[in-house]
Design an enzyme around this catalytic site. Structure first.
Site, mmCIF file in Angstrom:
data_model
loop_
_atom_site.group_PDB
_atom_site.id
_atom_site.type_symbol
_atom_site.label_atom_id
_atom_site.label_comp_id
_atom_site.label_asym_id
_atom_site.label_seq_id
_atom_site.Cartn_x
_atom_site.Cartn_y
_atom_site.Cartn_z
ATOM 1 N N ASP A 1 0.833 -1.215 0.000
ATOM 2 C CA ASP A 1 0.000 0.000 0.000
ATOM 3 C C ASP A 1 0.865 1.262 0.000
ATOM 4 O O ASP A 1 1.986 1.256 0.500
ATOM 5 C CB ASP A 1 -0.923 -0.024 1.228
ATOM 6 C CG ASP A 1 -2.118 0.905 1.067
ATOM 7 O OD1 ASP A 1 -2.343 1.415 -0.047
ATOM 8 O OD2 ASP A 1 -2.830 1.123 2.069
ATOM 9 N N GLU B 1 0.875 -12.869 12.857
ATOM 10 C CA GLU B 1 1.422 -11.664 13.487
ATOM 11 C C GLU B 1 1.296 -10.540 12.469
ATOM 12 O O GLU B 1 1.640 -10.714 11.292
ATOM 13 C CB GLU B 1 2.905 -11.879 13.846
ATOM 14 C CG GLU B 1 3.137 -12.931 14.914
ATOM 15 C CD GLU B 1 2.515 -12.560 16.258
ATOM 16 O OE1 GLU B 1 2.444 -11.359 16.581
ATOM 17 O OE2 GLU B 1 2.105 -13.487 16.978
ATOM 18 N N LEU C 1 -7.169 -4.476 7.429
ATOM 19 C CA LEU C 1 -6.940 -5.667 6.608
ATOM 20 C C LEU C 1 -7.514 -5.551 5.198
ATOM 21 O O LEU C 1 -7.139 -6.310 4.306
ATOM 22 C CB LEU C 1 -7.526 -6.912 7.299
ATOM 23 C CG LEU C 1 -6.832 -7.309 8.605
ATOM 24 C CD1 LEU C 1 -7.557 -8.473 9.255
ATOM 25 C CD2 LEU C 1 -5.377 -7.691 8.357
ATOM 26 N N ASN D 1 -10.974 -2.426 -5.562
ATOM 27 C CA ASN D 1 -10.179 -1.511 -6.391
ATOM 28 C C ASN D 1 -10.810 -1.203 -7.760
ATOM 29 O O ASN D 1 -10.422 -0.247 -8.435
ATOM 30 C CB ASN D 1 -8.748 -2.038 -6.591
ATOM 31 C CG ASN D 1 -7.880 -1.926 -5.350
ATOM 32 O OD1 ASN D 1 -7.024 -2.769 -5.085
ATOM 33 N ND2 ASN D 1 -8.087 -0.870 -4.550
HETATM 34 C C1 IPE Z 1 -5.626 -2.723 -0.407
HETATM 35 O O1 IPE Z 1 -5.173 -1.423 -0.593
HETATM 36 C C2 IPE Z 1 -5.567 -3.481 -1.682
HETATM 37 C C3 IPE Z 1 -4.242 -3.670 -2.241
HETATM 38 C C4 IPE Z 1 -3.102 -3.403 -1.662
HETATM 39 C C5 IPE Z 1 -4.220 -4.245 -3.553
HETATM 40 P P1 IPE Z 1 -6.195 -0.212 -0.745
HETATM 41 O O2 IPE Z 1 -5.374 1.018 -0.769
HETATM 42 O O3 IPE Z 1 -7.093 -0.440 -1.896
HETATM 43 O O4 IPE Z 1 -7.019 -0.335 0.612
HETATM 44 P P2 IPE Z 1 -8.062 0.661 1.284
HETATM 45 O O5 IPE Z 1 -9.189 0.821 0.337
HETATM 46 O O6 IPE Z 1 -7.350 1.962 1.533
HETATM 47 O O7 IPE Z 1 -8.452 -0.001 2.550
HETATM 48 C C1 IPE Z 2 -1.480 0.231 -3.357
HETATM 49 O O1 IPE Z 2 -1.243 1.592 -3.395
HETATM 50 C C2 IPE Z 2 -1.646 -0.366 -4.736
HETATM 51 C C3 IPE Z 2 -3.004 -0.811 -5.052
HETATM 52 C C4 IPE Z 2 -4.019 -0.769 -4.262
HETATM 53 C C5 IPE Z 2 -3.199 -1.344 -6.383
HETATM 54 P P1 IPE Z 2 -2.444 2.629 -3.449
HETATM 55 O O2 IPE Z 2 -2.746 2.906 -4.879
HETATM 56 O O3 IPE Z 2 -3.579 2.168 -2.638
HETATM 57 O O4 IPE Z 2 -1.771 3.902 -2.799
HETATM 58 P P2 IPE Z 2 -2.436 4.926 -1.773
HETATM 59 O O5 IPE Z 2 -2.989 4.137 -0.651
HETATM 60 O O6 IPE Z 2 -3.494 5.656 -2.536
HETATM 61 O O7 IPE Z 2 -1.308 5.812 -1.369
HETATM 62 MG MG MG Z 3 -4.040 2.397 -0.667
#
Ligand code: IPE
Ligand code: IPE
Ligand code: MG
Length: 247
Positions: A21, A208, A196, A69
């Site tokens: 993330d 963990e 999560l 997503n």
């Molecule tokens: C979780 O990340 C999904 C992936 C890492 C692929 P998100 O960035 O989409 O999660 P939320 O929506 O902030 O919880």
């Molecule tokens: C995680 O990074 C990658 C995917 C969910 C595909 P994000 O795209 O969620 O990045 P933030 O959370 O917006 O910084």
């Molecule tokens: Mg994210």
């Protein structure tokens, strides 16, 4: 002393799962569009996969795209899907060289045709590799997975090949996408978020959890080692008390 040598290889988690993330925020920090962050995230994937394989981790599961997503802007979704195809094409050779098998969890049939095809090719081309299994969670949702498993078991009951009282943890786990894999002992999430997000809810029941503020594109081998060292310093009690644990 360097970080890697502080890891106790005898007590390595067999399965590590990562919620990658922070790509978007990393890009923003650099004054770039979100896709720039996703592209740079590939370096972190490569580093982590290599580090895990070198150490002897058996399974590494990476959350690459959640079912939720799809709700992102269309352009970001299509860029992510294209990046997946490119990365799969580029990295399969390296996976083979490193004896790493590719697998996927999630509702992958709903991915765009080109992504689905690249994924199936990658899985097929690496299927005999033995050193480590790299699992990509794509169009993955834990609630969906649990629901699907329940449906499958219900169908077996209806068909008369399974009795309801036979359903135990083992049978239920066997109906999940992760059938045959050990549960992750360590779950890492980058970017400072501490949730999560519908990832492996059943499987991480006793994992963990390790949270780091580092954005995914900055995640390197050293950060991975630090997470494992932290994991190895914890006492995993599984409901017992400290004194009952054999050292
Ligand atoms: C979780 O990340 C999904 C992936 C890492 C692929 P998100 O960035 O989409 O999660 P939320 O929506 O902030 O919880
Ligand atoms: C995680 O990074 C990658 C995917 C969910 C595909 P994000 O795209 O969620 O990045 P933030 O959370 O917006 O910084
Ligand atoms: Mg994210």
């Amino acid at each position: 002393m360097d970080l890697k040598s502080q890891i106790n290889i005898e007590k390595l988690p067999r399965h590590i799962a990562i919620i990658m993330d922070g790509n978007g925020r990393w890009a923003k920090q650099h004054g770039k569009p979100r896709v720039f962050g996703h592209r740079n995230g590939v370096t972190a994937v490569r580093e982590t996969t290599e580090a895990a394989a070198e150490l002897g981790v058996e399974y590494l599961t990476l959350y690459a795209f959640s079912t939720e997503n799809w709700n992102r802007p269309k352009l970001e979704v299509s860029a992510l899907m294209r990046l997946l195809v490119d990365t799969l094409h580029k990295e399969i050779e390296t996976l083979n060289k490193n004896d790493i098998r590719l697998q996927a969890i999630g509702d992958i049939t709903k991915l765009p045709g080109s992504t689905y095809k690249a994924l199936l090719e990658g899985i097929e081309n690496t299927k005999d590799n033995k050193r480590m299994t790299l699992v990509l969670a794509l169009n993955y949702s834990s609630k969906w997975e649990i629901m699907e498993a329940s449906r499958r078991l219900a169908q077996q009951v209806e068909a008369g090949v399974l009795r309801p009282e036979e359903i135990d943890e083992e049978i239920f786990a066997g109906a999940l996408n992760t059938s045959g894999m050990p549960d992750p002992e360590l779950l890492i999430r980058t970017s400072g978020e501490t949730r999560l997000s519908n990832f492996l809810l059943w499987q991480v029941a006793y994992a963990e959890l390790y949270f780091t503020p580092i954005f995914w594109p900055d995640f390197r081998k050293e950060n991975f080692y630090t997470a494992i060292i932290d994991f190895q310093q914890r006492e995993r009690r599984f409901g017992k008390i400290s004194e009952q644990l054999v050292q």
